[in-house]
Design an enzyme around this catalytic site. Sequence first.
Site, PDB file in Angstrom:
ATOM      1  N   ARG A 204       0.877  -1.168   0.000  1.00  0.00           N
ATOM      2  CA  ARG A 204       0.000   0.000   0.000  1.00  0.00           C
ATOM      3  C   ARG A 204       0.911   1.213   0.000  1.00  0.00           C
ATOM      4  O   ARG A 204       2.023   1.164   0.545  1.00  0.00           O
ATOM      5  CB  ARG A 204      -0.874   0.011   1.249  1.00  0.00           C
ATOM      6  N   LYS A 232      -2.819  -1.315   7.525  1.00  0.00           N
ATOM      7  CA  LYS A 232      -4.213  -1.551   7.928  1.00  0.00           C
ATOM      8  C   LYS A 232      -4.311  -2.127   9.319  1.00  0.00           C
ATOM      9  O   LYS A 232      -5.205  -1.784  10.086  1.00  0.00           O
ATOM     10  CB  LYS A 232      -4.896  -2.504   6.937  1.00  0.00           C
ATOM     11  N   HIS A 321      -2.684   2.082  -5.766  1.00  0.00           N
ATOM     12  CA  HIS A 321      -3.285   0.792  -5.398  1.00  0.00           C
ATOM     13  C   HIS A 321      -3.346  -0.166  -6.588  1.00  0.00           C
ATOM     14  O   HIS A 321      -3.435  -1.389  -6.412  1.00  0.00           O
ATOM     15  CB  HIS A 321      -4.692   1.020  -4.830  1.00  0.00           C
ATOM     16  N   ARG A 324      -0.857  -2.902  -6.452  1.00  0.00           N
ATOM     17  CA  ARG A 324      -1.211  -4.008  -5.549  1.00  0.00           C
ATOM     18  C   ARG A 324      -2.036  -5.054  -6.301  1.00  0.00           C
ATOM     19  O   ARG A 324      -1.789  -6.245  -6.222  1.00  0.00           O
ATOM     20  CB  ARG A 324      -2.013  -3.402  -4.403  1.00  0.00           C
ATOM     21  N   HIS A 347      -3.583  -9.847   3.330  1.00  0.00           N
ATOM     22  CA  HIS A 347      -5.041  -9.797   3.511  1.00  0.00           C
ATOM     23  C   HIS A 347      -5.383 -10.569   4.776  1.00  0.00           C
ATOM     24  O   HIS A 347      -4.910 -11.684   4.961  1.00  0.00           O
ATOM     25  CB  HIS A 347      -5.755 -10.460   2.317  1.00  0.00           C
ATOM     26  N   TYR A 356      -4.275 -22.178   4.994  1.00  0.00           N
ATOM     27  CA  TYR A 356      -2.839 -22.087   4.801  1.00  0.00           C
ATOM     28  C   TYR A 356      -2.107 -22.872   5.891  1.00  0.00           C
ATOM     29  O   TYR A 356      -1.228 -23.681   5.626  1.00  0.00           O
ATOM     30  CB  TYR A 356      -2.463 -20.606   4.842  1.00  0.00           C
TER      31      TYR A 356
END
Length: 486
Positions: A204, A232, A321, A324, A347, A356
């Site tokens: 970002r 974030k 962005h 990204r 994310h 995962y």
Amino acid sequence: MFKPEPSNYLLLADISNESKPTNFWNNHVWTAEELGLKITPGSSETKLYFHKIKPAGLVSWIKKFIFYRTSHNAFSTVAGDLKGIKAFGLFLSKSLPNLININQINEEIITNYYLYLRQQNYQPGLIKKYLLALKIFLDTGNGQNWFNIPCQFISNWIRTADKEIKQIPKFIPDDILRQLNQHFEFLPDPVQRMVLVIQECGLRVSELVSLKFNCLQQDSTGGWFLNFIRSKIKKEDVIPISNELAGVIKAQQDYIRNVFAKKYQYLFCGSERYFKKREVHDFIAKPQIMPSQRFNDYLNWLSKKFNICDSSGVIWHFHSHQFRHTVGTRMINNNVPHHIIQRYLGHSSPTMTSVYAYIMDTTLKKEINDYHNKVVNIAGEVIKSKFPELDNSTDLQWMKKQILGEVLPNGYCALPADFTCSKGNACLQCGDFRTSLEFLDKHKKQRERTLQVLKAAKANNWQRQVQINEEVLKSLNNIINELEQD
Ligand code: SF4
């Protein structure tokens, strides 16, 4: 208390019983500091402006609403709300200049506002932002019994805008990237390096402009990683990067040290001046984080100057962005597993994280643990990293393999990032070579071949061949002996 304008008196909100003093409410500029809110790094917005709001009586409602929003939201969110609601005010002042009571706002007026937004040819993203701000404003006012204005139907229009947004490609097409890279030497050097970082990592922009000076880390195989704060979630994270990018970052570190000595703690900085006579003027570094918007401005200046156009001939409008999305799209096209992309781009989805974790735990952990059990050089010395957490992180090592692949067929190259190999890839005679258990079989096979070549070279008295192959054999013996000790 806030002073009303007589003609709009009935439109006024009662804000006399709020916790702030009278002069706060009368003031038409509120700073993030007095609201107790933090600014996102790189954001040039630090204040909320209320002067130009129309109709003037709407100001008190907006102030009441914005103040309410500051208790649960970030400054950037509140600033976005303010922009959106100002757009609605502008529409009201143009179309209904005589509106005197906020409860006069009804479905018809709001529908006309929606049609007005569409007539302005705004991008669906902007329409969605404006509608969302209005919906939140009305929902808040209804919920707090400030007024009673129907607004449920706005959600349908937000959904329509959403569908339109999804149809617009968010990644940068290859052709645009090619044009960007063709001309980007016209950008100031530090901005060029910012472009290279964001192109590879998809950060970002707030993460990019606030990268710390010491953001580079290296594991024991010489692999490079970028350490940064996920804006974030405000948490530190690490991702693998290529040797080339590590070289770019080192060059930027040299630049910062030359300009500011040790007084500046970030990797990138702002510039004193920006445009002069419609040209990007020399970059005159100043010890401040570059505003995020400035980074976009540089790219869009380049786009206009060199006519960087999409396939329909329209000048491309860069937004940070998009990089990204481009990185995410490129990974999908390269068959990088979905969960790795999520991890790489940071994310935060608990569902995907658990998928995962399952894969890592059941099938790959052993392989990765073996792989990082021990790293040795050609002298058979065990190499330790200054950042053992990089070596020990199964996630990071797996991600590194997935994203960067293996650099050498029998190990890794730990050449400093700002150098290129000048040794003709004679790795088994090179102090920068690193290898580990996963390559043990390859080393053993190569030792057999080397012994045969050496035998033939000696039989034919090829002195140079004998010398080279004896060095290679010595390295292979050192490596195999050390790795087999486990
Ligand atoms: S010879 Fe050395 S510097 Fe060159 S690729 Fe091999 S390990 Fe790296």
